[in-house]
Design a protein around this motif. Structure first.
Motif, mmCIF file in Angstrom:
data_model
loop_
_atom_site.group_PDB
_atom_site.id
_atom_site.type_symbol
_atom_site.label_atom_id
_atom_site.label_comp_id
_atom_site.label_asym_id
_atom_site.label_seq_id
_atom_site.Cartn_x
_atom_site.Cartn_y
_atom_site.Cartn_z
ATOM 1 N N GLN A 1 0.833 -1.414 -0.146
ATOM 2 C CA GLN A 1 -0.323 -0.315 -0.498
ATOM 3 C C GLN A 1 0.814 1.085 -0.305
ATOM 4 O OE1 GLN A 1 -2.649 -0.744 3.243
ATOM 5 N NE2 GLN A 1 -4.345 -1.672 1.565
ATOM 6 N N ARG A 2 2.046 1.287 0.816
ATOM 7 C CA ARG A 2 2.847 2.319 0.536
ATOM 8 C C ARG A 2 3.244 2.622 -0.380
ATOM 9 N NH1 ARG A 2 8.749 2.107 3.992
ATOM 10 N NH2 ARG A 2 9.240 3.660 3.028
ATOM 11 N N ALA A 3 4.159 0.960 -1.484
ATOM 12 C CA ALA A 3 4.699 1.694 -2.381
ATOM 13 C C ALA A 3 4.185 2.085 -3.459
ATOM 14 C CB ALA A 3 4.823 0.300 -2.562
ATOM 15 N N THR A 4 1.852 2.433 -3.340
ATOM 16 C CA THR A 4 1.312 1.999 -4.447
ATOM 17 C C THR A 4 0.308 3.404 -4.449
ATOM 18 O OG1 THR A 4 -0.149 -0.032 -3.452
ATOM 19 C CG2 THR A 4 1.534 -0.404 -5.372
ATOM 20 N N ARG A 5 0.743 3.820 -2.826
ATOM 21 C CA ARG A 5 0.026 4.679 -2.918
ATOM 22 C C ARG A 5 0.684 6.050 -4.027
ATOM 23 N NH1 ARG A 5 2.418 6.168 2.278
ATOM 24 N NH2 ARG A 5 4.345 7.184 0.478
ATOM 25 N N GLY A 6 -0.849 6.186 -4.693
ATOM 26 C CA GLY A 6 -0.915 8.026 -4.821
ATOM 27 C C GLY A 6 -1.584 6.753 -6.844
ATOM 28 N N LEU A 7 -1.424 5.114 -6.921
ATOM 29 C CA LEU A 7 -1.693 4.812 -7.534
ATOM 30 C C LEU A 7 -3.294 4.402 -7.967
ATOM 31 C CD1 LEU A 7 1.440 2.492 -8.942
ATOM 32 C CD2 LEU A 7 1.364 4.838 -9.644
ATOM 33 N N SER A 8 -3.987 4.244 -8.946
ATOM 34 C CA SER A 8 -5.547 3.864 -9.446
ATOM 35 C C SER A 8 -4.958 2.570 -9.150
ATOM 36 C CB SER A 8 -5.820 4.367 -10.603
ATOM 37 O OG SER A 8 -5.436 4.313 -11.571
ATOM 38 N N LYS A 9 -6.593 2.528 -8.834
ATOM 39 C CA LYS A 9 -6.973 0.288 -9.103
ATOM 40 C C LYS A 9 -6.345 -0.151 -10.990
ATOM 41 C CE LYS A 9 -9.659 -0.565 -6.104
ATOM 42 N NZ LYS A 9 -11.089 -1.685 -4.967
ATOM 43 N N ALA A 10 -6.530 0.643 -11.817
ATOM 44 C CA ALA A 10 -6.409 0.897 -12.826
ATOM 45 C C ALA A 10 -5.128 0.676 -13.248
ATOM 46 C CB ALA A 10 -7.194 1.476 -13.948
ATOM 47 N N GLU A 11 -3.871 1.953 -12.763
ATOM 48 C CA GLU A 11 -2.460 1.608 -12.706
ATOM 49 C C GLU A 11 -1.792 0.669 -12.462
ATOM 50 O OE1 GLU A 11 -1.599 6.810 -12.970
ATOM 51 O OE2 GLU A 11 -2.332 5.963 -10.685
ATOM 52 N N ILE A 12 -2.668 -0.025 -10.533
ATOM 53 C CA ILE A 12 -2.000 -0.633 -10.881
ATOM 54 C C ILE A 12 -1.833 -1.888 -11.310
ATOM 55 C CG2 ILE A 12 -1.745 -2.500 -9.004
ATOM 56 C CD1 ILE A 12 -2.469 -0.232 -6.807
ATOM 57 N N TYR A 13 -3.005 -2.253 -11.577
ATOM 58 C CA TYR A 13 -3.484 -3.243 -12.974
ATOM 59 C C TYR A 13 -2.799 -3.796 -14.325
ATOM 60 C CZ TYR A 13 -5.741 -6.388 -16.208
ATOM 61 O OH TYR A 13 -6.155 -7.612 -16.477
ATOM 62 N N PHE A 14 -2.065 -2.185 -14.361
ATOM 63 C CA PHE A 14 -1.737 -1.704 -15.454
ATOM 64 C C PHE A 14 0.104 -2.172 -15.460
ATOM 65 C CE2 PHE A 14 0.973 1.039 -19.115
ATOM 66 C CZ PHE A 14 0.046 0.717 -20.131
ATOM 67 N N LEU A 15 0.906 -1.593 -13.956
ATOM 68 C CA LEU A 15 1.573 -2.275 -14.257
ATOM 69 C C LEU A 15 1.568 -3.304 -13.756
ATOM 70 C CD1 LEU A 15 4.595 -1.197 -13.039
ATOM 71 C CD2 LEU A 15 3.105 -1.185 -10.332
ATOM 72 N N LEU A 16 1.444 -4.082 -13.067
ATOM 73 C CA LEU A 16 1.255 -5.481 -13.249
ATOM 74 C C LEU A 16 0.771 -6.067 -14.361
ATOM 75 C CD1 LEU A 16 -0.945 -6.237 -10.001
ATOM 76 C CD2 LEU A 16 1.513 -6.367 -10.310
#
Length: 170
Positions: A131-146
């Protein structure tokens, strides 16, 4: 830092290649992985669990039928490294080795009560790091990153090794 390779030839019209370390996918991935490890290691240390034992716990919490060979393949590490880590986990009271009833040459790994109980404590700690690492990222951005990281993984994975999460490579 910018590194420039020697010019190949002016006649070919080739400009010198530059390498900007901060723009290197490999460099950013390695540094990010180290930062993840450091942040998680700080949390694990409070519970006397070294960072090297973390992936073993994750895989065994998910499936206690895994063998040492399975763990080696899943984590893409040498069997000797798996053996020494398991030895330490047995010493630390996290695992037991039991002879497999169907094949006495094989050891079955079994989490101890302490190894099982750590799941309730350590998973929330790991989630907090993510959560700390992905702070500021949307769910869509996290999905795209993965999605992007999985593509990079697929490009690099050895065809003979199952990727870390058990997915078959394409």
């Amino acid at each position: 830092m910018v590194l420039t390779s020697p010019k190949v030839s002016h006649a070919e019209g080739v400009e010198p290649a530059t390498f900007v370390i901060g723009e290197s996918v490999a460099h950013v991935a390695v540094v990010t992985a180290r930062l993840f490890d450091r942040a998680l290691a700080d949390k694990l240390r409070r519970h006397n669990v070294p960072i090297g034992q973390w992936p073993f716990l994750l895989f065994l919490w998910a499936d206690e039928t895994l063998t040492q060979r399975d763990l080696s393949r899943l984590m893409a590490i040498e069997e000797a490294t798996v053996t020494s880590t398991i030895d330490r986990m047995v010493r630390d009271g996290l695992l037991l080795r039991e002879r497999a009833s169907h094949d006495l040459r094989k050891n079955r790994l079994k989490l101890t009560a302490r190894g099982q109980q750590l799941k309730q404590v350590l998973l929330p700690e790991a989630r907090a790091v993510v959560q700390r690492a992905t702070r500021g990222l949307s769910k869509a951005e996290i999905y795209f990153l993965l999605t992007l990281l999985r593509k990079v993984e697929a490009n690099l994975v050895d065809e003979n090794v199952t990727p870390l999460d058990g997915r078959e490579s394409e």
